[in-house]
Every structure is written in C-alpha cells, then in structure tokens.
Design an enzyme around this catalytic site. Structure first.
Site, PDB file in Angstrom:
ATOM      1  N   TYR A 101       0.643  -1.364  -0.223  1.00  0.00           N
ATOM      2  CA  TYR A 101      -0.041  -0.428   0.282  1.00  0.00           C
ATOM      3  C   TYR A 101       0.484   1.488   0.117  1.00  0.00           C
ATOM      4  O   TYR A 101       0.355   1.929  -0.261  1.00  0.00           O
ATOM      5  CB  TYR A 101      -0.944  -0.049   1.225  1.00  0.00           C
ATOM      6  CG  TYR A 101      -2.049  -1.207   1.665  1.00  0.00           C
ATOM      7  CD1 TYR A 101      -3.282  -1.046   0.436  1.00  0.00           C
ATOM      8  CD2 TYR A 101      -1.416  -2.230   2.485  1.00  0.00           C
ATOM      9  CE1 TYR A 101      -3.876  -2.229   0.585  1.00  0.00           C
ATOM     10  CE2 TYR A 101      -2.504  -3.264   1.971  1.00  0.00           C
ATOM     11  CZ  TYR A 101      -3.615  -2.951   1.458  1.00  0.00           C
ATOM     12  OH  TYR A 101      -4.785  -3.978   1.891  1.00  0.00           O
ATOM     13  N   ASP A 134      -1.654 -18.655   0.814  1.00  0.00           N
ATOM     14  CA  ASP A 134      -3.002 -19.557   1.081  1.00  0.00           C
ATOM     15  C   ASP A 134      -3.693 -20.302   1.625  1.00  0.00           C
ATOM     16  O   ASP A 134      -4.178 -20.625   2.296  1.00  0.00           O
ATOM     17  CB  ASP A 134      -2.308 -20.239  -1.224  1.00  0.00           C
ATOM     18  CG  ASP A 134      -0.968 -20.119  -1.171  1.00  0.00           C
ATOM     19  OD1 ASP A 134      -0.393 -20.576   0.590  1.00  0.00           O
ATOM     20  OD2 ASP A 134      -0.013 -20.856  -1.209  1.00  0.00           O
ATOM     21  N   ASP A 147      -5.375  -7.257   5.759  1.00  0.00           N
ATOM     22  CA  ASP A 147      -6.496  -6.967   4.586  1.00  0.00           C
ATOM     23  C   ASP A 147      -7.494  -8.295   4.617  1.00  0.00           C
ATOM     24  O   ASP A 147      -8.168  -8.026   4.731  1.00  0.00           O
ATOM     25  CB  ASP A 147      -5.923  -5.639   3.360  1.00  0.00           C
ATOM     26  CG  ASP A 147      -7.067  -5.268   3.484  1.00  0.00           C
ATOM     27  OD1 ASP A 147      -8.464  -5.322   3.756  1.00  0.00           O
ATOM     28  OD2 ASP A 147      -7.231  -4.427   2.461  1.00  0.00           O
ATOM     29  N   ASP A 182     -10.749 -10.241   7.284  1.00  0.00           N
ATOM     30  CA  ASP A 182     -12.478 -10.301   6.912  1.00  0.00           C
ATOM     31  C   ASP A 182     -12.085 -11.765   6.711  1.00  0.00           C
ATOM     32  O   ASP A 182     -13.817 -11.705   7.275  1.00  0.00           O
ATOM     33  CB  ASP A 182     -11.963  -9.159   5.701  1.00  0.00           C
ATOM     34  CG  ASP A 182     -12.640  -8.309   5.642  1.00  0.00           C
ATOM     35  OD1 ASP A 182     -12.337  -7.180   6.783  1.00  0.00           O
ATOM     36  OD2 ASP A 182     -12.681  -7.595   4.100  1.00  0.00           O
TER      37      ASP A 182
END
Ligand code: NAD
Length: 358
Positions: free
Chosen positions: A142, A225, A249, A253
């Site tokens: 980011y 993964d 991130d 979630d």
C-alpha cells in the site's frame, strides 16, 4: 483515574451505536471509580457536510490530545460521488497516519450462543475458535511506489506497486503479537509468502529472531494461501495470527466472516505509546441507519479493548465482555442476530441489557 476520549460518531448507524457504548463506559466509570470524559468531533461524511472536507485539523488535534479515540463508522451513499481525495474513508487513513497507528488488532471468536450463525459446519468448528488477527498497518504494497509504465513486451500499460517491509516495522508488529499471545494461548502463527516473495523472507527471518525473546510462546509459519484455507478448515488451531498489511487485510475479513456476525466484532488500532483508535469492523450500514435497530455490541466490545489495551484496565474489560456474553446466553438478540419470528431488541434496549448486567 481520569481518561479523555475523543469520540468520532461518524455517519449512518455510527451515532446510534457509539451513544450506547458511551453509556456503557459511563456505567463502568460509576462501578469501578473512573472518570471518562468525552469530546465529540466530526469525521467522514458529516465533516464533508459541515466543513467541506472529511477530516479537519481540529479533529486531528483533539484525537491526538486524547488518551484514545472511539469511532463509529464513516461513509454512505450520499458521498459516493465525491472526488476520491475527499471521500469519507480518507478520514480513517488520515487519522491512522496522524496517530501513528501501526497495529490493527481484530479478534474473531465464536460465541456459543450464536453458533448457529457460523457458516462453518459444527463438526469442523468443534469447541469453537478464538482468534486474534494482528495486522501491520504502515508498510507493504500500500505504501510502496505506485505507478504505470508501458510494457516492454508491447502488452500495453503495466500497473505496478512496490511491496516492501523494513526490519523495524516487522520487529514492532512481531513484538506486539508475541505480547498478546503471552496473555492468551501462547501461540503465534506468522503468515507470509516466503516461498515466492523476498519481502516475506525478510519478514520470516525477523519474526523468527524476535521469537527468541519470547521462549514461552510457540511460533509457527504458514504461507498465506494455506492460512486462507486453514481458517475455514480448522479455525480452532489459531490463537494469534501476525501478518503484513495486504495479507492481513484479506485474512482479517475472512476470520470475521466465519463468525457469521458482523455486528459483533470489535477492533483496535494501536501506536507505539499504546494509545489507539477503537471501532467496530462493520461500516455505517446505511440500509438500517436511523431506525434504532443496529447491533451496538461490536462498538461496546471495542470499548472493552480500549480499557484493556490503552488503559490497562483488564477487570473492567472482562466485565464488559462477560455482560455481553450473558446478554447473548439469556437469549437477547438485535434484528441482525434474531431468528425468524424471534423478538428483536432495539439498539438502545440491547445497550440497557448489557449495562444492567454490569
Ligand atoms: P456495512 O458493514 O456498513 O454493512 C453490511 C451489512 O451488514 C448491511 O446489511 C448492514 O445493515 C449490516 N450491518 C453492519 N453493521 C451492522 C450492525 N452493527 N448491526 C446490524 N447490522 C449491521 O458495509 P457496506 O454496506 O459495504 O458499507 C456501507 C458504508 O460503510 C460504505 O459507505 C462503506 O464505505 C462504509 N464503511 C465504513 C467502514 C468504517 O468506517 N470503518 C468500514 C466498512 C465500510
């Protein structure tokens, strides 16, 4: 003790849920002999309406001067078409940067009383799960160089984002994760992609080195993964997950969604001095705003995190969490949790039940 809390109610259901949480803090103050004083400031869409920008210097100054920040949620369809640099969400990024927040802490746990809301089969869930995702906030893809260039293969425009992590940033978040694990089940899973990414190899080496300072905590490493798969295959294996900004991130979630109750989940973002910003993980829920039916529990539990992580008030935090659990065990539900035909409490009624339990 006296504590000064900056309050950013924000947009949509923000004012409704934060008001209930403030009343819970007041009740804690009465019960345990603390004084919480609140200073309300604007951020997000309401600040765009009042000041033309989502975050003012005044709001930043009040939040910086406070012992902690309590935030509801920002955004909504009214501001969907404003230019991107002026969007309500910019207020969150601005506050995170101004307060130096580097660690985002998101617990995801299954309440026994809400087991039927969990989208994973009971035989996989077993005795439930109690996970904390500790996500680094200041580094990673980011904040690297972003740009576009022409492909040298003649394949058109190439977008690129530089992924990078410094040892300092990794050490800082790793210590935070190990310290948290110490007062939980003493297990840290560090998630990376070290089979492919150099950034991740620096991450893994650094976390391994820091682990030596915490011999009482078990460390294991997992590729991202596999971690994404293991979260739905056997969530009970995790205690503290520490990971970078991008993987965090996504995984935070995913971890939230396996609880099945978005209105229940709190979060904390902390800086090096231990001060922080505390907020529910959900958004401003414009579809139910103003109806008085939003679930205030995520915001109330965010206050429990504030008491524990920024003020060192563990007994007070435990009392809030126990009061929430008792309300659920006694069968009280807001509309998002109620089964069809089951009576649902309003936002304020749920707040009152929890305060009554205190
Ligand atoms: P959302 O979390 O606001 O809502 C998703 C769904 O969950 C909706 O059906 C909503 O009614 C429900 N829900 C959320 N919180 C609830 C609660 N406490 N009680 C009962 N039901 C609840 O996500 P969204 O709809 O994608 O976003 C709405 C707005 O919120 C957007 O403008 C988005 O940008 C913003 N947003 C803000 C934050 C933040 O401030 N940190 C985070 C996410 C989204």
């Amino acid at each position: 003790m006296k504590y000064q809390i900056a309050v950013v109610k924000g947009d949509g259901i923000g004012p409704e849920i934060v008001s209930e949480a403030m009343l819970v803090l007041e009740k804690i103050g009465e019960k345990f002999g603390h004084e919480f004083s609140f200073q309300e400031v604007l951020a997000g869409g309401c600040s765009i309406d009042a000041n033309g920008i989502p975050l003012t210097e005044e709001t930043i100054e009040v939040c910086k001067a406070a012992d902690s920040v309590l935030l509801g949620a920002v955004g909504g369809p009214k501001w969907d078409n404003v230019p991107s640099e002026k969007r309500p969400e910019k207020a969150l990024l601005g506050l995170r940067a101004a307060l130096g927040l580097f660690a985002n802490i998101r617990p995801a746990m299954m309440y026994k009383a809400l087991a039927e809301a969990c989208p994973i089969k009971p035989e996989i869930i077993g005795d439930g799960f109690d996970i904390v995702v500790c996500r680094e906030l200041t580094g990673d893809v980011y904040f690297g160089e972003h740009g576009r260039r022409e492909s040298d293969k003649g394949w058109g425009v190439v977008g690129y984002d530089d992924m990078n992590y410094s040892v300092y940033e990794i050490e800082r978040i790793a210590r935070r994760a190990f310290e948290m694990a110490r007062v939980r089940s003493k297990k840290v899973t560090s998630v990376d992609k070290a089979n492919v990414l150099e950034t991740s190899r620096v991450w893994r080496e650094t976390v391994t080195r820091i682990a030596a300072e915490y011999p009482d905590v078990e460390l294991n490493h997992m590729y991202v993964d596999n971690a994404a798969m293991q979260l739905v295959r056997n969530p009970g294996q995790f205690d503290v997950i520490v990971t970078g900004n991008l993987f965090g991130d996504i995984l935070s979630d995913e971890a939230s969604m396996i609880t099945g109750s978005i209105g229940m989940l709190p979060s904390a973002s902390l800086n090096e001095s231990g001060r922080g910003m505390y907020e529910p993980i959900h958004g401003s829920a414009p579809d139910i705003a103003g109806k008085g039916i939003a679930n205030p529990i995520a915001t109330i539990l965010s206050c429990a995190m504030m008491l524990r992580y920024s003020f060192g008030l563990s007994a007070e935090a435990d009392a809030i969490e126990a009061s929430v659990e008792k309300a659920l065990n006694d069968g009280y539900r807001t509309a998002d949790l109620a089964a069809k035909g089951e009576k649902a409490l309003s936002t304020h009624e749920m707040g009152e039940i929890i305060r009554g339990n205190l």
